[in-house]
Design a protein around this motif. Structure first.
Motif, PDB file in Angstrom:
ATOM      1  N   UNK A   1       0.834  -1.203   0.000  1.00  0.00           N
ATOM      2  CA  UNK A   1       0.000   0.000   0.000  1.00  0.00           C
ATOM      3  C   UNK A   1       0.872   1.258   0.000  1.00  0.00           C
ATOM      4  N   UNK A   2       1.944   1.249   0.818  1.00  0.00           N
ATOM      5  CA  UNK A   2       2.815   2.429   0.839  1.00  0.00           C
ATOM      6  C   UNK A   2       3.509   2.634  -0.502  1.00  0.00           C
TER       7      UNK A   2
ATOM      8  N   UNK B   1       1.002   4.086  -2.758  1.00  0.00           N
ATOM      9  CA  UNK B   1       0.785   5.491  -2.384  1.00  0.00           C
ATOM     10  C   UNK B   1       1.903   6.366  -2.940  1.00  0.00           C
TER      11      UNK B   1
ATOM     12  N   UNK C   1       1.532   6.774  -6.703  1.00  0.00           N
ATOM     13  CA  UNK C   1       0.494   7.742  -7.079  1.00  0.00           C
ATOM     14  C   UNK C   1       1.042   9.158  -6.977  1.00  0.00           C
ATOM     15  N   UNK C   2       1.726   9.408  -5.860  1.00  0.00           N
ATOM     16  CA  UNK C   2       2.306  10.734  -5.664  1.00  0.00           C
ATOM     17  C   UNK C   2       3.338  11.006  -6.760  1.00  0.00           C
TER      18      UNK C   2
ATOM     19  N   UNK D   1      -6.420   4.706  -8.058  1.00  0.00           N
ATOM     20  CA  UNK D   1      -4.992   4.971  -7.862  1.00  0.00           C
ATOM     21  C   UNK D   1      -4.153   4.106  -8.799  1.00  0.00           C
TER      22      UNK D   1
ATOM     23  N   UNK E   1      -9.150  13.036  -7.480  1.00  0.00           N
ATOM     24  CA  UNK E   1      -8.531  12.682  -6.201  1.00  0.00           C
ATOM     25  C   UNK E   1      -8.593  13.824  -5.224  1.00  0.00           C
ATOM     26  N   UNK E   2      -9.093  14.971  -5.649  1.00  0.00           N
ATOM     27  CA  UNK E   2      -9.009  16.107  -4.741  1.00  0.00           C
ATOM     28  C   UNK E   2     -10.207  17.018  -4.834  1.00  0.00           C
TER      29      UNK E   2
ATOM     30  N   UNK F   1      -0.492  23.048  -3.493  1.00  0.00           N
ATOM     31  CA  UNK F   1      -0.237  21.760  -2.850  1.00  0.00           C
ATOM     32  C   UNK F   1       0.841  20.970  -3.585  1.00  0.00           C
ATOM     33  N   UNK F   2       1.070  21.301  -4.842  1.00  0.00           N
ATOM     34  CA  UNK F   2       1.988  20.481  -5.643  1.00  0.00           C
ATOM     35  C   UNK F   2       3.206  21.233  -6.164  1.00  0.00           C
TER      36      UNK F   2
ATOM     37  N   UNK G   1       7.712  10.923   0.310  1.00  0.00           N
ATOM     38  CA  UNK G   1       6.424  11.373   0.841  1.00  0.00           C
ATOM     39  C   UNK G   1       5.711  10.232   1.560  1.00  0.00           C
ATOM     40  N   UNK G   2       5.589   9.105   0.856  1.00  0.00           N
ATOM     41  CA  UNK G   2       4.794   7.993   1.375  1.00  0.00           C
ATOM     42  C   UNK G   2       5.422   7.386   2.621  1.00  0.00           C
TER      43      UNK G   2
ATOM     44  N   UNK H   1       5.943   9.753   5.947  1.00  0.00           N
ATOM     45  CA  UNK H   1       4.794   9.857   6.854  1.00  0.00           C
ATOM     46  C   UNK H   1       4.833   8.727   7.868  1.00  0.00           C
TER      47      UNK H   1
END
Lengths: 438, 292
Positions: free
Chosen positions: B11-12, B15, B18-19, B146, B215-216, B225-226, B256-257, B260
């Motif tokens: 999952x990470x 994630x 996707x980012x 995603x 997604x937002x 944000x980007x 990022x993923x 966190x």
């Protein structure tokens, strides 16, 4: 979103481009005829950025109150004029614009702020400007506690009050393992901290997880926060995300089946009216708002309470704006009426006299009775908590908050002795210890 | 730290991908335009914001995400071409500060235009119903969209690579980027190439507007944000290098993923640390070309 609404807004925008150009000079010529000195109200809220819908709501509420009062002859026979400025969710900008509103434009009153960080930046300059600031939206308790001074009033329930109400709800269910996903600044910390403190009062065996998610304001991506929270297997999640952040979070969390995997989900401010509008879909008349989650909608829902006065006010608002009122529209409207009552009682707009009149003042706002506590200038007011259910009949939201129960104002407000003690010692609020950032 | 279960790890990674996908969409256009035109287009992220609004509008009118995907990128390409022809072309030979001021001006213009047309209320865009569900990844529910998004960006990246390295047109673009005067001398219509590259780069921002939109929550400052991370990606990968943007996006996405998870407090600091290290040890970026 509603396609016909969207199209109308779009066309309105196009036509307004022309209209502004035409009407400008006429408008100025007209106001130049004004006779008595008007009372000037400056509004500082966020009209851009991730919480812009909240600033827009504040302007709607202010405009409604001002026009209503003016049509009744004004206050003390003086007309009200308003000026709305964008704080751009930035404390420095807000400080500059607050100064300009008072020193250049001559504002008698400032109403302001959606984000607590911005409000906290402006609080310290109000004594220097010698003007009252009424906060109808920003929620951090510090605004009237640690950073409070005699010029600051809040017409809205703060994060402590809302979370205390939510904790009573949470304690009524069997869930023990709790965590948070909230914005990483004062409001998020205080909302979560006070929630836990109250939950523990109701129920001693609560397990506060060390795995907590604190994305920054405007994070944009929550996938990894969601994965992290789900891996910690909480039974209950408290979520003080709000505004655009909450909308984004919901869109992403739904796809992880987040809401099905969590026993109880509460959001004090996430599901305010802006999120209901943003997450609704006309075709096929559905909404992305998760069902069976608990929310206070930041302290207001237009279908509750169903008193004649409130129902009529909502109808008037919808007549004007073509949409259901947002909590910040209601509470900004109430802020103007607090000021109006105080000015009439004082018989003057002199700041010191109005402050005296405001202290302890009782206001019947359209939805709630609000009492402005004398010592800390925090309104004591009921807070509604309810649960989301599908509502195909409620256009254009398709989801409503039902089973609403009001937490009584006097039961949820922080005892004044504790606040005065903290002010004296300068101690950090005791609930901050529940904020664990890893 | 205990061993992470395989499904969490997957999952990470997803994630992070996707980012990375969204950062690559934004950074590739930015770096392509810089590589050829030599202009750092500050308005690039604002064009993504405009594209997201357009996508929400078109899909609200037509009731379909696909119509938005069909309409918005070409519209953005036209805007990009117009931007190059009308504005950027005039500043190739002036100091960098003026170029930055010009593109910053364009940012303000776009913001006010969007405010005028759509106001400040939120807009949202829904993904196509066929991709809206959840799929199982090692027994764990994970957003189908995603994964579709990652797959789409991989295909797009391959197409971009094939175009730049395998086609005549791609060679022309690279030639114009390498030496403008020489390209001109051998008969390449350099001004046309510049317009085309700006259109292509801006169309990539348009594609991001549509694909990232679901997604937002679309708002006026959604580009903020980007934009910082996209610039970090471009700097890490090397200004002007599309493969560099890919590597940079992957690096930043994963930081990022997993950031966190490991030390959330320093999540952003990781990215700046990598950026600083790159600037110190390879100032031209991981894939960048040292200036002659």
């Amino acid at each position: 979103m509603a396609s016909h609404l969207a199209r109308r807004t779009f066309l309105w925008g196009l036509s307004a481009t022309g209209a502004v150009g035409l009407s400008g000079p006429l408008w100025r010529a007209h106001t130049a005829w004004g006779a008595a000195e008007p009372i000037k109200i400056g509004l500082l809220m966020s009209f851009s950025g991730v919480v812009a819908a909240w600033g827009r709501a504040g302007r709607q509420g202010l405009k409604m109150a001002v026009e209503e009062l003016n049509s009744q002859g004004g206050v003390l026979g003086r007309q009200l004029v308003m000026k709305a400025e964008d704080d751009t969710v930035n404390g420095e900008v807000a400080v500059r614009k607050a100064r300009r509103l008072v020193l250049d434009w001559g504002a008698d009153l400032i109403i302001g702020f959606n984000a607590s960080g911005v409000a906290l930046a402006v609080c310290p300059i109000m004594p220097e400007l010698k003007r009252i600031l009424i906060v109808p939206c920003a929620d951090s308790p510090s605004i009237t506690n640690e950073k409070g001074n005699k010029y600051i009033f809040r017409s809205h329930a703060n994060g402590y009050q809302t979370s205390a109400g939510g904790a009573a709800f949470a304690a009524s269910r069997p869930f023990k393992r709790w965590t948070v996903i909230g914005p990483d600044y004062s409001y998020g910390w205080d909302a979560w901290g006070t929630f836990v403190a109250h939950l523990l009062k109701h129920k001693a065996d609560v397990d506060v997880l060390a795995v907590q998610a604190w994305p920054k304001l405007g994070a944009g991506t929550y996938d990894s926060h969601i994965t992290k929270i789900l891996d910690a297997k909480p039974e209950g999640v408290y979520c003080p995300l709000w505004g655009g952040d909450f909308v984004t979070f919901v869109k992403q969390a739904r796809r992880h089946r987040f809401f099905e995997q969590v026993g109880m989900f509460l959001t004090p401010a996430g599901l305010a009216m802006d999120a209901f509008y943003a997450l609704a879909d006309w075709s096929p008349r559905t909404s992305e708002v998760p069902l069976d989650i608990y929310t206070a909608a930041h302290g207001y829902w237009p279908e509750h309470p169903q008193t004649a006065r409130h129902t009529q006010w909502v109808a008037q608002f919808m007549e004007r704006e073509g949409e259901l009122p947002h909590v910040t529209a209601h509470d900004t409207y109430a802020a103007v009426y607090f000021y109006k009552q105080a000015v009439e009682q004082a018989g003057t707009t002199d700041t010191e006299a109005v402050i005296q009149a405001l202290e302890g003042m009782v206001l019947e706002s359209p939805a709630y009775r609000k009492v402005m506590r004398k010592e800390d200038h925090q309104a004591i007011t009921d807070v509604p908590w309810g649960i989301t259910k599908e509502a195909k009949d409620l256009e254009p939201l398709f989801v409503r908050i039902t089973d609403i129960r009001d937490s009584k104002g006097e039961d949820i407000v922080e005892p004044i002795e504790e606040i005065l003690e903290r002010r004296k010692t300068g101690a950090e609020p005791p609930w901050r210890k529940y904020v664990l950032k890893g | 730290m205990n061993m992470m279960p395989a499904d969490s790890f997957a999952a990470y990674v997803l994630n992070g991908l996707v980012q990375a996908a969204c950062l690559f969409l934004l950074a590739s256009g930015l770096t392509l335009i810089f590589g050829v035109l030599g202009i750092l287009n500050f308005a690039h992220a604002a064009l993504f914001m405009l594209a997201a609004y357009l996508a929400a509008q078109v899909s609200a009118w037509s009731g379909s995400f696909w119509v938005a995907l069909l309409v918005v990128p070409p519209v953005l390409a036209l805007l990009g071409a117009g931007l190059e022809r009308g504005l950027l072309r005039r500043v190739y030979d002036v100091p960098v500060a003026y170029q930055l001021l010009l593109t910053l001006g364009v940012v303000l213009l776009i913001k006010d235009l969007v405010k005028l047309l759509w106001g400040t209320a939120w807009k949202t865009l829904s993904e196509p119903p066929m991709f809206s569900g959840t799929m199982m990844v090692l027994g764990r529910p994970y957003p189908l969209y995603n994964v579709v998004y990652i797959g789409f960006v991989i295909l797009l990246g391959l197409a971009l690579w094939a175009f730049l390295s395998r086609t005549r047109l791609g060679k022309v673009v690279r030639a114009a980027a390498m030496d403008r005067d020489m390209a001109n001398a051998v008969g390449i219509n350099v001004p046309l190439v510049y317009t085309g590259v700006c259109a292509l780069g801006t169309a990539l921002a348009g594609i991001m507007g549509v694909f990232h939109g679901p997604m937002l929550n679309i708002h006026l400052d959604v580009d903020h944000d980007y934009v910082v991370e996209a610039f970090a990606v471009v700097v890490i990968g090397g200004l002007g290098s599309v493969p560099g943007a890919l590597l940079g996006a992957l690096l930043v996405g994963m930081l990022d993923a997993f950031g966190i998870l490991i030390i959330p407090r320093f999540q952003m600091a990781f990215i700046y640390m990598v950026m600083a290290a790159v600037l110190v040890f390879r100032p031209h970026g991981l894939f960048g070309v040292r200036e002659a």
